[in-house]
Each structure stands twice: as C-alpha cells, then as structure tokens.
Design a protein around this motif. Structure first.
Motif, PDB file in Angstrom:
ATOM      1  N   LEU A  88     -12.497   6.121  68.118  1.00 15.00           N
ATOM      2  CA  LEU A  88     -13.677   7.430  68.403  1.00 15.00           C
ATOM      3  C   LEU A  88     -13.408   7.841  69.974  1.00 15.00           C
ATOM      4  CD1 LEU A  88     -15.863   4.278  67.827  1.00 15.00           C
ATOM      5  CD2 LEU A  88     -15.650   6.255  66.808  1.00 15.00           C
ATOM      6  N   ILE A  89     -13.192   6.877  71.433  1.00 13.60           N
ATOM      7  CA  ILE A  89     -12.290   7.528  72.549  1.00 13.60           C
ATOM      8  C   ILE A  89     -11.804   9.182  72.141  1.00 13.60           C
ATOM      9  CG2 ILE A  89     -11.389   7.350  74.534  1.00 13.60           C
ATOM     10  CD1 ILE A  89     -12.468   4.905  74.536  1.00 13.60           C
ATOM     11  N   SER A  90     -10.488   8.982  71.304  1.00 14.94           N
ATOM     12  CA  SER A  90      -9.918  10.136  71.257  1.00 14.94           C
ATOM     13  C   SER A  90     -10.397  11.459  70.829  1.00 14.94           C
ATOM     14  CB  SER A  90      -8.547  10.077  70.211  1.00 14.94           C
ATOM     15  OG  SER A  90      -8.364   9.098  68.936  1.00 14.94           O
ATOM     16  N   LEU A 100     -10.712  15.237  64.802  1.00 16.07           N
ATOM     17  CA  LEU A 100     -12.331  14.309  64.426  1.00 16.07           C
ATOM     18  C   LEU A 100     -10.933  13.394  62.589  1.00 16.07           C
ATOM     19  CD1 LEU A 100     -14.919  16.086  63.882  1.00 16.07           C
ATOM     20  CD2 LEU A 100     -14.249  14.353  65.895  1.00 16.07           C
ATOM     21  N   ILE A 101     -10.178  13.881  61.798  1.00 14.43           N
ATOM     22  CA  ILE A 101      -9.608  13.044  60.602  1.00 14.43           C
ATOM     23  C   ILE A 101      -8.390  11.986  61.579  1.00 14.43           C
ATOM     24  CG2 ILE A 101      -8.033  13.992  59.346  1.00 14.43           C
ATOM     25  CD1 ILE A 101      -9.706  16.461  58.108  1.00 14.43           C
ATOM     26  N   VAL A 102      -8.194  12.862  62.520  1.00 14.01           N
ATOM     27  CA  VAL A 102      -6.993  11.930  63.123  1.00 14.01           C
ATOM     28  C   VAL A 102      -7.535  11.098  63.529  1.00 14.01           C
ATOM     29  CG1 VAL A 102      -5.000  11.431  64.605  1.00 14.01           C
ATOM     30  CG2 VAL A 102      -4.751  13.384  62.957  1.00 14.01           C
ATOM     31  N   ALA A 108      -9.814   5.032  63.808  1.00 12.01           N
ATOM     32  CA  ALA A 108     -11.263   4.228  63.866  1.00 12.01           C
ATOM     33  C   ALA A 108     -11.752   4.086  62.174  1.00 12.01           C
ATOM     34  CB  ALA A 108     -12.349   5.041  63.882  1.00 12.01           C
ATOM     35  N   GLY A 109     -10.729   4.275  61.307  1.00 16.23           N
ATOM     36  CA  GLY A 109     -10.500   4.254  60.088  1.00 16.23           C
ATOM     37  C   GLY A 109      -9.915   2.866  59.639  1.00 16.23           C
ATOM     38  N   ALA A 110      -8.822   3.360  60.118  1.00 14.75           N
ATOM     39  CA  ALA A 110      -7.740   1.886  60.199  1.00 14.75           C
ATOM     40  C   ALA A 110      -8.091   0.800  60.805  1.00 14.75           C
ATOM     41  CB  ALA A 110      -6.273   2.091  60.285  1.00 14.75           C
ATOM     42  N   GLY A 111      -8.514   0.921  62.235  1.00 15.82           N
ATOM     43  CA  GLY A 111      -9.630  -0.627  62.510  1.00 15.82           C
ATOM     44  C   GLY A 111     -10.557  -1.046  62.552  1.00 15.82           C
ATOM     45  N   ILE A 112     -11.313  -0.132  61.453  1.00 17.04           N
ATOM     46  CA  ILE A 112     -12.770  -0.997  60.565  1.00 17.04           C
ATOM     47  C   ILE A 112     -11.977  -1.405  59.807  1.00 17.04           C
ATOM     48  CG2 ILE A 112     -14.347  -0.587  59.566  1.00 17.04           C
ATOM     49  CD1 ILE A 112     -15.134   2.348  61.302  1.00 17.04           C
ATOM     50  N   GLY A 113     -10.928  -0.974  58.888  1.00 19.39           N
ATOM     51  CA  GLY A 113     -10.014  -1.875  57.610  1.00 19.39           C
ATOM     52  C   GLY A 113      -9.955  -3.327  57.942  1.00 19.39           C
ATOM     53  N   LEU A 114      -8.787  -3.372  59.565  1.00 17.60           N
ATOM     54  CA  LEU A 114      -8.655  -4.284  59.959  1.00 17.60           C
ATOM     55  C   LEU A 114      -9.519  -5.455  60.577  1.00 17.60           C
ATOM     56  CD1 LEU A 114      -5.595  -2.501  61.986  1.00 17.60           C
ATOM     57  CD2 LEU A 114      -4.731  -4.187  59.592  1.00 17.60           C
ATOM     58  N   GLY A 115     -10.463  -4.800  61.204  1.00 20.95           N
ATOM     59  CA  GLY A 115     -11.013  -5.770  61.443  1.00 20.95           C
ATOM     60  C   GLY A 115     -12.721  -7.115  60.632  1.00 20.95           C
TER      61      GLY A 115
END
Length: 167
Positions: A88-90, A100-102, A108-115
C-alpha cells in the motif's frame, strides 16, 4: 491467552486485511481523467491491480499453511501485514499502472493471502470440533465485514489526500 482472544485477534487482523475490498473505490478514481485526479485508465486497466492481488492472495494461501506449521501463525501473519503495508505504501510512490500492479497486486495481494490463511487455523486449535465451524465463521467474518469501514474510509482519504496519498 485464551481461545477467545485468538478469535478476537483473528477477526481484527482480517478486518485489516479486508483492505483488498477498497479496490473498487480506488478503481473508480483511477478511471477518472487526469484532470480529475485519476490516471484516466480504462475499466479493464483499473481492474488489473485487483485481479493480480486476488491471484496472489489465492496463490499465497497454499504456502502460508506450510509456513504457519513451520514458523507459527504470528510470524506468518506479521510477514503478511508487512507485505500488505509495503504494498500500500509503495503504491503511493509508483502512480502508474505497472507500479500499482506490482505494489498493490503482488505485494499487498501476497501479504493478504499470508495473513488471511494464518488466522483461522490458529483460532480453531483452541476449540472442540463442535465449535470449529462457528469459530471459523467468526474469524473469517472479519474479512467480510471490512468493507463496512474500508469503503467510507477510503473515500474520505482520497478526498482529503488524493488517491495516491490515500494508499
């Protein structure tokens, strides 16, 4: 620590990871003209970061279970939170579609999946089999409830700080 505190923490964590649902508000602004504060993206282009985030969210849930078994849910959830925050910050520093894709899509997508994948197993371990369905529903319910506060908050942040300040 009691099982109920783990359930409450899981709900709270999922309320935060529900930031994924804010994309519809971001996409609306991104498709507006540059003069209006957007990037002038097409609707398809505006959905690409979200589609990437959903793919990463889904893909990261697979290794998240294995990582949780090895390192514990706190560690995996913390890594997920860090990745989501960095994404989100980047996004605020890379105001382009590839950026935005990266940032939102991959990080963010990877982080949300992990959490997301780490909250439910940690909570259900504390309860008998008869309560596992209810506990699962409570924990994942946090993710589903997130749009109730995230959409208005995102709208407010965009109007106060512009779209890239809102990230």
């Amino acid at each position: 620590m009691s099982g109920w505190s783990v359930v409450a923490a899981g709900m709270g964590i999922n309320l935060a990871f529900g930031v994924l649902y804010a994309w519809s508000v971001f996409a609306k602004t991104l498709t507006e003209s540059v003069a209006a504060g957007g990037l002038g993206l097409s609707k398809f282009e505006g959905s690409l970061p979200y589609m990437t985030a959903i793919a990463m969210f889904s893909l990261m849930m697979i290794p998240a279970g294995k990582l949780q078994d090895r390192f514990g849910p706190r560690f995996v959830t913390a890594v997920g939170g860090i990745l989501t925050g960095l994404g989100l910050i980047s996004a605020s520093f890379f105001p382009t579609l590839p950026g935005l894709i990266v940032s939102f899509g991959i990080f963010a997508g990877a982080g949300i999946g992990l959490g997301y994948a780490s909250t439910t197993p940690a909570a259900v371990k504390w309860f008998s089999p008869e309560k596992k369905g209810m506990i699962t529903g409570l924990v994942v319910g946090g993710f589903g409830l997130a749009p109730l506060y995230i959409a208005p908050l995102t709208n407010y942040l965009i109007h106060e700080y512009t779209i890239f300040g809102a990230f």
